[in-house]
Design an enzyme around this catalytic site. Structure first.
Site, PDB file in Angstrom:
ATOM      1  CB  SER A  10      -0.779   0.069   1.246  1.00 52.97           C
ATOM      2  OG  SER A  10      -1.670   1.089   1.308  1.00 52.97           O
TER       3      SER A  10
ATOM      4  CG  ASN B 168       6.565   7.515   3.486  1.00 54.10           C
ATOM      5  OD1 ASN B 168       5.540   8.093   4.016  1.00 54.10           O
ATOM      6  ND2 ASN B 168       7.012   6.224   3.643  1.00 54.10           N
TER       7      ASN B 168
ATOM      8  CB  VAL C 264       2.582  10.181   2.656  1.00 52.04           C
ATOM      9  CG1 VAL C 264       1.565  10.454   1.857  1.00 52.04           C
ATOM     10  CG2 VAL C 264       3.803   9.876   1.522  1.00 52.04           C
TER      11      VAL C 264
ATOM     12  CG  LEU D 268      -2.546   7.411   6.599  1.00 49.73           C
ATOM     13  CD1 LEU D 268      -3.457   7.034   7.676  1.00 49.73           C
ATOM     14  CD2 LEU D 268      -2.550   5.979   5.771  1.00 49.73           C
TER      15      LEU D 268
ATOM     16  CB  CYS E 127       0.186   4.790   9.379  1.00 53.78           C
ATOM     17  SG  CYS E 127       0.838   6.063   8.582  1.00 53.78           S
TER      18      CYS E 127
ATOM     19  N   GLY F 266       9.127  -5.777   3.215  1.00 54.86           N
ATOM     20  CA  GLY F 266      10.295  -5.100   3.860  1.00 54.86           C
ATOM     21  C   GLY F 266      11.350  -5.174   2.876  1.00 54.86           C
ATOM     22  N   GLY F 267      11.575  -4.352   2.000  1.00 54.96           N
ATOM     23  CA  GLY F 267      12.582  -4.316   1.278  1.00 54.96           C
ATOM     24  C   GLY F 267      12.792  -5.170   0.161  1.00 54.96           C
TER      25      GLY F 267
ATOM     26  CB  THR G 298      10.803   1.160  -1.223  1.00 57.74           C
ATOM     27  OG1 THR G 298       9.729   1.466  -0.064  1.00 57.74           O
ATOM     28  CG2 THR G 298      11.527   2.324  -1.749  1.00 57.74           C
TER      29      THR G 298
END
Lengths: 260, 302
Positions: free
Chosen positions: B21, B69, B71, B73, B130, B243-244, B266
């Protein structure tokens, strides 16, 4: 209608070092014709072989030569990512995601005077824009500013496509001062201004445009990750709220922005 | 061609590769550059009951092998999603999963309830982790009671596959995973981003607008892999690992650690076509090792 995006392994066909802080990469698609691209759009260039960086670098489209199937990127060597791009050599591959974002509004008739204002490396997209205008039979006027004469880039290319006026902060070329102080702004009336450069410069030009009721577009370069409108990192506050510079811009009408 | 089908509760995925997401928009942003039908599932942008403007710019900082980041939401709210986005994405040929966030258990439940009515959305991922919003999110994900309270409320409002995304910013992620399993979660996904910061030494200040942000990218992979391994050993519901992940090898590591599926986040920013490549790479690895199904390697790592 948005232009289709592509991921292409471009090949560097020529590299020019401009001054000590800029590199011009002339690239081709060795497999196919380059896709259609608009002046003001940009590419996300993958930085390979860099241990310090991870993300792509958004770089504006400096020039497109469809007859040679060439696309040019003007890169200012600032940090580890751009310096890695600057180490590319002729024959190297450069993975590009393009074309991204929206371009500048193009003039439709030659009876309107269109001024293209660039500062520093921000002059890059204006070359492609001016060349496109010139092909349409509309001669552009360029007003280009830099700190010093050796930071004024591609002047010969600009002079080939339009009238060029120059300022430098130290007076080493053209009129001394900032672009907003250049005498051409007070001698001629322009019907539209397109700007790309450092933020303080764009804000100053935007103020000038507003005061003189001239429509004005600016190209922003907020830090971004994806370039596709997914990560929502590059947002700019606009009259519509936070919007992605990569997909809603990078070119904005100044009246859309919340600049004072 | 190995069998790449995998199950998350009653949800069957054509392959174990999903998008994380907030890294893949609503999928349509990427359709020019990747075949969306080659992806096992697309988890769309975090959605909240009310619209959110998100945090101020700057929202990101690049870090070695990753990025931070904050952001926060940004989204137009669940009503906009249902009316405007859903019709555009409901026919994409993969499982479309909505990531749901909120600021109270009731808020989460209201949002989940709206999505429960969408017939082509068969699962939600609950974001209780988050790190970038003040009024909720991670606050719920860092205690067993908080996590349980959100899942309890949502479970009553949502009767399809419920995935709960866990925060790594906790002392004991296993206890949180067990708590949400007890409340009826069908699956857990982990890890969300690790909280971090970065400082501009010339300006002598933190670089992100809210000071801190979530770290993602290859730099978090070893931490994520360890947590997936621990959680998969401790719960009996399927685990989704993330994760990565940026290669088929990474994905297989997570699957061997116990993940029934994986999410790519990412890495989509660096190669927008990475998901299809990873799915293909898993298939090739299985074929090369004469393994009939990806299910045969879930949790095999000792």
């Amino acid at each position: 209608m948005a232009l289709k995006k592509h991921i292409i392994d471009l090949k560097v066909v020529a590299k020019e070092v401009l001054g000590n802080r800029f590199v011009l990469l002339k690239c081709t698609d060795p497999m196919a014709s380059l896709p259609p691209m608009m002046p003001g759009q940009f590419a996300q260039l993958r930085v390979d072989g860099s241990k310090e960086t991870y993300l792509r670098r958004p770089i504006s489209i400096n020039y497109v030569d469809m007859t040679k199937n060439e696309i040019w990127f003007l890169v200012q060597l600032v940090g580890p990512g751009s310096r890695a791009l600057g180490r590319l050599q002729q024959g190297d591959l450069l993975n590009a995601l393009l074309p991204l974002g929206n371009g500048f509004s193009m003039p439709v008739s030659s009876d309107k005077k269109h001024l293209l204002v660039g500062g520093g490396v921000g002059t890059a997209p204006l070359l492609y824009m001016g060349a496109q205008m010139s092909m349409m039979g509309i001669k552009p006027t360029f007003l280009l500013g830099a700190r010093t004469a050796d930071m004024l880039l591609q002047l010969e290319d600009f002079e080939r496509v339009g009238d060029v006026y120059v300022t430098t902060e130290d007076g080493s070329m053209g009129e001394k001062g900032f672009v907003t102080q250049h005498s051409i702004l007070f001698k001629q009336r322009f019907d539209r201004i397109s700007v790309c450069g450092p933020s303080p410069m764009m804000k100053a030009v935007a103020r000038f445009a507003r005061q003189n009721s001239v429509p004005c577009e600016v190209s922003l370069e907020n830090m971004m990750a994806c370039g596709l409108g997914a990560c929502l990192c590059c947002v700019e506050k606009t009259v519509r709220g936070n919007v992605c510079v990569c997909t809603e811009g990078p070119v904005f009408d100044v009246n859309e922005l919340t600049w004072e | 061609m190995a069998n790449l089908n995998t199950n998350i509760g009653s949800l069957q995925l054509k392959n174990p590769v999903m998008t994380a997401s907030g890294t893949f928009g609503y999928g349509i942003e990427f359709e020019d550059v990747v075949d969306l039908s080659a992806i096992g599932g697309i988890i769309v942008k975090g959605t909240t009951f009310q619209p959110r403007q998100g945090n101020d710019y700057p929202r990101m900082v690049e870090t070695p092998s990753g990025m931070l980041n904050c952001v926060g939401l940004q989204n137009k709210g669940v009503q906009y999603f249902c009316e405007t986005i859903y019709p555009k994405i409901r026919n994409i040929d993969t499982e479309m999963i909505v990531n749901v966030s909120g600021s109270s258990p009731e808020d989460y439940a209201r949002c989940a309830s709206c999505i429960n009515d969408l017939e082509d959305i068969h699962a939600i991922e609950l974001n209780i982790s988050c790190p970038n919003v003040h009024d909720g999110g991670m606050a719920f994900g860092v205690t067993t009671e908080g996590a349980a309270s959100v899942v309890r409320a949502v479970r009553k409002a949502y009767n399809k596959t419920l995935i709960v995304k866990l925060s790594p910013n906790v002392t004991d992620i296993v206890s949180i995973a067990k708590a949400v399993e007890t409340e009826g979660a069908d699956s857990v996904s982990l890890i969300n981003t690790l909280m971090g910061t970065a400082i501009d030494i010339e300006k002598r200040r933190r670089m992100l607008s809210i000071g801190t942000g979530g770290l993602s990218g290859p730099c978090v992979k070893p931490v994520a892999l360890r947590m997936v391994y621990q959680v998969a050993k401790a719960v009996s519901i399927p685990v989704i690992g993330l994760g990565g992940i940026s290669s088929a090898t990474d994905a297989i590591e997570f699957i061997m650690a116990g993940a029934s599926a994986i999410e790519i986040g990412t890495a989509n920013f660096v190669d927008p076509s990475i998901t299809a490549k990873v799915a293909q790479g898993i298939n090739e690895w299985l074929d090369a090792h004469n393994i009939a199904s990806v299910r045969d390697i879930i949790g095999v790592a000792e």
